[in-house]
Design an enzyme around this catalytic site. Structure first.
Site, PDB file in Angstrom:
ATOM      1  N   HIS A   1       0.884  -1.270  -0.014  1.00  0.00           N
ATOM      2  CA  HIS A   1       0.091   0.046  -0.022  1.00  0.00           C
ATOM      3  C   HIS A   1       0.808   1.162   0.029  1.00  0.00           C
ATOM      4  O   HIS A   1       1.833   1.113   0.711  1.00  0.00           O
ATOM      5  CB  HIS A   1      -0.876  -0.047   1.020  1.00  0.00           C
ATOM      6  CG  HIS A   1      -0.459  -0.069   2.277  1.00  0.00           C
ATOM      7  ND1 HIS A   1       0.135   1.028   3.015  1.00  0.00           N
ATOM      8  CD2 HIS A   1      -0.454  -1.041   3.282  1.00  0.00           C
ATOM      9  CE1 HIS A   1       0.323   0.575   4.421  1.00  0.00           C
ATOM     10  NE2 HIS A   1       0.218  -0.526   4.515  1.00  0.00           N
TER      11      HIS A   1
ATOM     12  N   ASP B   1       0.120   4.127   1.521  1.00  0.00           N
ATOM     13  CA  ASP B   1      -0.014   5.342   2.485  1.00  0.00           C
ATOM     14  C   ASP B   1       0.680   4.764   3.609  1.00  0.00           C
ATOM     15  O   ASP B   1       1.345   3.634   3.757  1.00  0.00           O
ATOM     16  CB  ASP B   1      -1.420   5.641   2.901  1.00  0.00           C
ATOM     17  CG  ASP B   1      -2.323   4.400   3.079  1.00  0.00           C
ATOM     18  OD1 ASP B   1      -2.032   3.199   2.441  1.00  0.00           O
ATOM     19  OD2 ASP B   1      -2.937   4.440   3.971  1.00  0.00           O
TER      20      ASP B   1
ATOM     21  N   ASP C   1       6.127   0.346   7.302  1.00  0.00           N
ATOM     22  CA  ASP C   1       4.805  -0.134   7.305  1.00  0.00           C
ATOM     23  C   ASP C   1       4.275   0.768   6.066  1.00  0.00           C
ATOM     24  O   ASP C   1       3.595   1.640   6.712  1.00  0.00           O
ATOM     25  CB  ASP C   1       3.889  -0.453   8.590  1.00  0.00           C
ATOM     26  CG  ASP C   1       2.595  -0.434   8.364  1.00  0.00           C
ATOM     27  OD1 ASP C   1       2.185  -1.104   7.187  1.00  0.00           O
ATOM     28  OD2 ASP C   1       1.831  -0.425   9.183  1.00  0.00           O
TER      29      ASP C   1
ATOM     30  N   GLU D   1      -4.759   2.315   2.779  1.00  0.00           N
ATOM     31  CA  GLU D   1      -4.996   1.297   3.514  1.00  0.00           C
ATOM     32  C   GLU D   1      -5.112   1.498   4.886  1.00  0.00           C
ATOM     33  O   GLU D   1      -5.966   0.670   5.806  1.00  0.00           O
ATOM     34  CB  GLU D   1      -3.734   0.125   3.279  1.00  0.00           C
ATOM     35  CG  GLU D   1      -3.888  -0.969   3.861  1.00  0.00           C
ATOM     36  CD  GLU D   1      -3.267  -1.251   5.525  1.00  0.00           C
ATOM     37  OE1 GLU D   1      -3.603  -2.463   5.700  1.00  0.00           O
ATOM     38  OE2 GLU D   1      -3.031  -0.290   5.656  1.00  0.00           O
ATOM     39  N   GLU D   2      -4.438   2.365   5.449  1.00  0.00           N
ATOM     40  CA  GLU D   2      -4.314   2.772   6.923  1.00  0.00           C
ATOM     41  C   GLU D   2      -5.492   3.274   7.559  1.00  0.00           C
ATOM     42  O   GLU D   2      -5.885   3.313   8.707  1.00  0.00           O
ATOM     43  CB  GLU D   2      -2.946   3.357   7.380  1.00  0.00           C
ATOM     44  CG  GLU D   2      -1.810   2.796   6.961  1.00  0.00           C
ATOM     45  CD  GLU D   2      -1.575   1.483   7.791  1.00  0.00           C
ATOM     46  OE1 GLU D   2      -2.213   1.069   8.616  1.00  0.00           O
ATOM     47  OE2 GLU D   2      -0.219   1.083   7.744  1.00  0.00           O
TER      48      GLU D   2
ATOM     49  N   ASP E   1       3.146  -7.125   3.477  1.00  0.00           N
ATOM     50  CA  ASP E   1       2.682  -6.175   4.586  1.00  0.00           C
ATOM     51  C   ASP E   1       2.959  -6.709   5.797  1.00  0.00           C
ATOM     52  O   ASP E   1       2.326  -6.023   6.866  1.00  0.00           O
ATOM     53  CB  ASP E   1       1.181  -5.470   4.383  1.00  0.00           C
ATOM     54  CG  ASP E   1       0.925  -4.267   4.980  1.00  0.00           C
ATOM     55  OD1 ASP E   1       2.189  -3.758   5.720  1.00  0.00           O
ATOM     56  OD2 ASP E   1      -0.324  -3.857   5.284  1.00  0.00           O
TER      57      ASP E   1
ATOM     58  N   HIS F   1       3.061   2.150  13.773  1.00  0.00           N
ATOM     59  CA  HIS F   1       1.724   3.066  13.917  1.00  0.00           C
ATOM     60  C   HIS F   1       2.253   3.873  15.035  1.00  0.00           C
ATOM     61  O   HIS F   1       1.327   4.738  15.705  1.00  0.00           O
ATOM     62  CB  HIS F   1       0.323   2.284  14.078  1.00  0.00           C
ATOM     63  CG  HIS F   1      -0.085   1.691  13.028  1.00  0.00           C
ATOM     64  ND1 HIS F   1      -1.458   1.093  13.138  1.00  0.00           N
ATOM     65  CD2 HIS F   1       0.361   1.307  11.873  1.00  0.00           C
ATOM     66  CE1 HIS F   1      -1.641   0.463  11.885  1.00  0.00           C
ATOM     67  NE2 HIS F   1      -0.506   0.652  11.117  1.00  0.00           N
TER      68      HIS F   1
END
Length: 486
Positions: free
Chosen positions: A76, A78, A115, A145-146, A169, A457
Site C-alpha cells: 500500500h 500510504d 509499514d 490502507e491505513e 505487509d 503506527h
C-alpha cells in the site's frame, strides 16, 4: 537518505529512501503516486491508475520464464502519520527523517513508514531490475490502507491477470502469514449540552503522555496503556468528589493506533485545586506501579490555563465518563485455533469534542465474523445505557486461511532451503488487504511475508536491516520457483 541507499539490498533501500523523501500519509498519496507513475513510464512499463487511485504496474517475464504463472506483488502507498508531541512535523509536506541506529532504521520523532514502505520498495525494485529471474509480474499499490482500505475495496474483477498474490505487509521475518483479522469502525456520539463555568473556579489542562502506543492489532496483546482509558479512569474516580467540570476531552489520532497521548480541559473550585493536584500525583504513582513493565515513561501533567467559555452539563459529563470508563479495550479473546494469536480485540482510538457532540472512535478486529459481531452488540448495548448513539462503518472481511495453498508451500519450502530452519506459519491480528481481494478474485492463491518491523503506527517504529536482506532473498527465490501455468 544517502546512508540508507548504501544498505543491502541497495535497489530496495534506494527506493525506500525515495519513498521517505516524498510525503505520503493516508489520503495524501498523490505526490508519491505521480513519482512512481513517471518512473514506470520512463522504463516503458505498463502502468494504470484505477478509479480510486490504485496503481497497477505490469512487467513481462524474464527470458525462459514466460510460461510461469503471473504473480502480483502487493503493497500500500500510504503510511500512518504519528509523531511525538514535541516534534514539529507536517506529514503532508515534510519528508521522513530516517536514520540508521545500529541494526535498525528509525525516524526522528515520527513514524518511519516501513509499514508498508519496505514492501512497496521491494516491489518497485523488482520492477526496475534487469538481473532478477521471474515470470510475468503485476505490482498492485493500493491507496488509503491505513485509514479505511479504500484502495482494497476499490479493486475490481478483471484488473489483474495473476493467479498468485504475494502481500508484502507482514512485519516479522521468519513468519509466513496465511490469514488475517477483519474489522469494523465503531463511532460513539454523545450530544453536547453546555453550561456556564462555575464561579470561583480555576481551569487546568490535564495531560497524559509518554506511552508507547503502537499498532492496535499487532501490539494489542502487549498490555500497553491506552491514554484515553487512563484519563477516563481518573475522571471516573475523581470528577464527582472533586466537583470537576469538563470543557473538552481529546485523545489519540487514529483508530488503528493505540493512543499515546490525551488531554482534558477542566475546571475545579478554587478550594479543591490543591486536592486535584494531589489526587493526580497519587494516581500517577498508582499507574506507574501497575504499568511499570510496559510503560516506563508514562507521565501526567496539570497545567493552569485560561478559563474556557463553557463546560459540559453535569448529566452529559457523567454519561461521557461512564461510557469511556466502561467501554471494553484491548484483547477480548485469544484464538483457540492459533496459539498466541489474538482472536478479537477493541481499541478505543480517538476522542474529540466539538460544540455539538463528543465523539469516540473505536476499531474492532476479529479473526471470525461472529467475534466482531459480538463486540458490536456489546457496544450497541453500552450506547443505550450511556444515552449515546453508535454507528458501525467500513466493515472488511478477514482472510480465511487455506492450508492447501500452493504458494504457501512454495514459500515454506524455499525458506527452509535458504535458512535451514522451518518458518512459523501464522495468522496475523491485523487488517491485511488479502481478505478484500478475495471478493473480486476468489480463486487467487495468497501469502504474506515481510521483514521485522517493530512498533508500527507509532513514533518508535523501526525496521531491522538484516531482516530486510533476508526478506529480499526469500522474495527473489520464491519468484524464481513460481511454477508454469496449468
Amino acid at each position: 537518505m544517502s546512508a540508507l541507499a548504501s544498505l543491502y539490498p541497495q535497489p530496495l533501500w534506494q527506493w525506500f529512501a525515495e519513498i521517505c523523501a516524498i510525503p505520503h500519509p493516508s489520503k495524501h498519496e498523490q505526490a508519491l503516486s505521480q513519482h512512481i507513475q513517471q518512473w514506470a513510464k520512463s522504463r516503458q512499463l505498463n502502468i494504470v491508475e484505477d478509479h480510486v487511485g490504485n496503481l497497477i504496474i505490469k512487467k513481462p517475464a524474464t527470458p525462459g520464464m514466460e510460461n510461469c504463472k503471473t504473480v502480483v506483488l502487493q503493497a500500500h502507498l500510504d503510511m500512518v502519520p504519528q509523531k511525538n508531541a514535541d516534534k514539529m512535523h507536517d506529514f503532508t509536506k515534510d519528508p521522513i527523517d530516517a536514520y540508521i541506529d545500529g541494526d535498525w532504521v528509525k525516524a526522528r520523532g515520527t513514524t518511519l513508514g516501513a509499514d508498508n514502505g519496505i514492501g512497496m520498495a521491494s516491489a518497485l525494485a523488482v520492477l526496475g531490475s534487469t538481473d532478477i529471474k521471474h515470470g510475468p509480474i503485476e505490482v498492485l499499490l493500493t491507496v488509503d490502507e491505513e485509514a479505511g482500505m479504500t484502495g482494497a475495496f476499490g479493486v475490481q474483477p478483471g484488473m489483474l491477470e495473476a493467479e498468485i498474490l504475494i502481500n508484502t505487509d507482514s512485519e516479522q521475518e521468519g513468519e509466513i502469514y496465511m490469514g488475517c483479522a477483519g474489522g469494523v469502525d465503531a463511532e460513539f456520539s454523545i450530544k453536547a449540552q453546555w453550561q456556564n463555568v462555575p464561579a470561583n473556579s480555576q481551569a487546568f489542562q490535564l495531560n497524559i503522555a509518554g506511552l508507547k502506543g503502537g499498532h492496535s492489532g499487532v501490539n494489542i496483546h502487549l498490555g500497553r496503556g491506552n491514554a484515553n482509558k487512563l484519563l477516563a479512569r481518573f475522571l471516573a474516580d475523581n470528577a464527582a468528589k472533586l466537583g470537576l467540570h469538563i470543557a473538552s476531552f481529546t485523545g489519540g489520532s487514529l483508530r488503528n493506533a493505540i493512543p499515546r497521548e490525551a488531554n482534558v480541559v477542566l475546571t475545579v473550585a478554587n478550594d479543591k485545586a490543591e486536592l486535584l493536584q494531589q489526587q493526580l500525583a497519587d494516581y500517577q504513582q498508582l499507574v506507574q506501579l501497575e504499568l511499570a513493565a510496559v510503560e516506563p515513561a508514562i507521565n501526567f501533567s496539570l497545567t493552569s490555563i485560561a478559563a474556557p467559555t463553557k463546560v459540559l452539563q453535569a448529566d452529559v459529563q457523567q454519561r461521557l465518563i461512564n461510557l469511556l470508563n466502561v467501554c471494553p479495550n484491548g484483547v477480548m479473546r485469544m484464538s483457540d485455533e492459533v496459539a498466541g494469536v489474538t482472536e478479537t480485540s477493541l481499541n478505543v482510538g480517538v476522542i474529540s469534542t466539538s460544540d455539538s457532540s463528543i465523539q469516540v472512535l473505536c476499531l474492532i478486529r476479529s479473526l471470525i465474523d461472529s467475534g466482531r459481531e459480538q463486540v458490536q452488540g456489546m457496544l450497541s448495548s453500552l450506547a443505550q445505557l450511556a444515552g449515546a448513539e453508535v454507528k458501525f462503518s467500513g466493515a472488511y472481511p478477514g482472510w480465511k486461511p487455506n492450508p492447501d495453498s500452493a504458494v504457501m508451500a512454495i514459500v515454506n519450502q524455499t525458506y527452509q532451503d535458504i535458512y535451514h530452519k522451518e518458518p512459523v506459519v501464522m495468522v496475523i491480528h491485523a487488517g491485511l488487504e488479502c481478505g478484500l481481494f478475495k471478493k473480486p478474485y476468489p480463486d487467487m492463491d495468497m501469502v504474506s511475508i515481510g521483514p521485522t518491523i517493530r512498533y508500527p503506527h507509532g513514533p518508535d517504529e523501526m525496521v531491522n536491516i538484516k531482516t530486510v536482506g533476508q526478506y529480499w532473498q526469500l522474495l527473489l527465490a520464491v519468484l524464481e520457483r513460481i511454477p508454469a501455468k496449468a
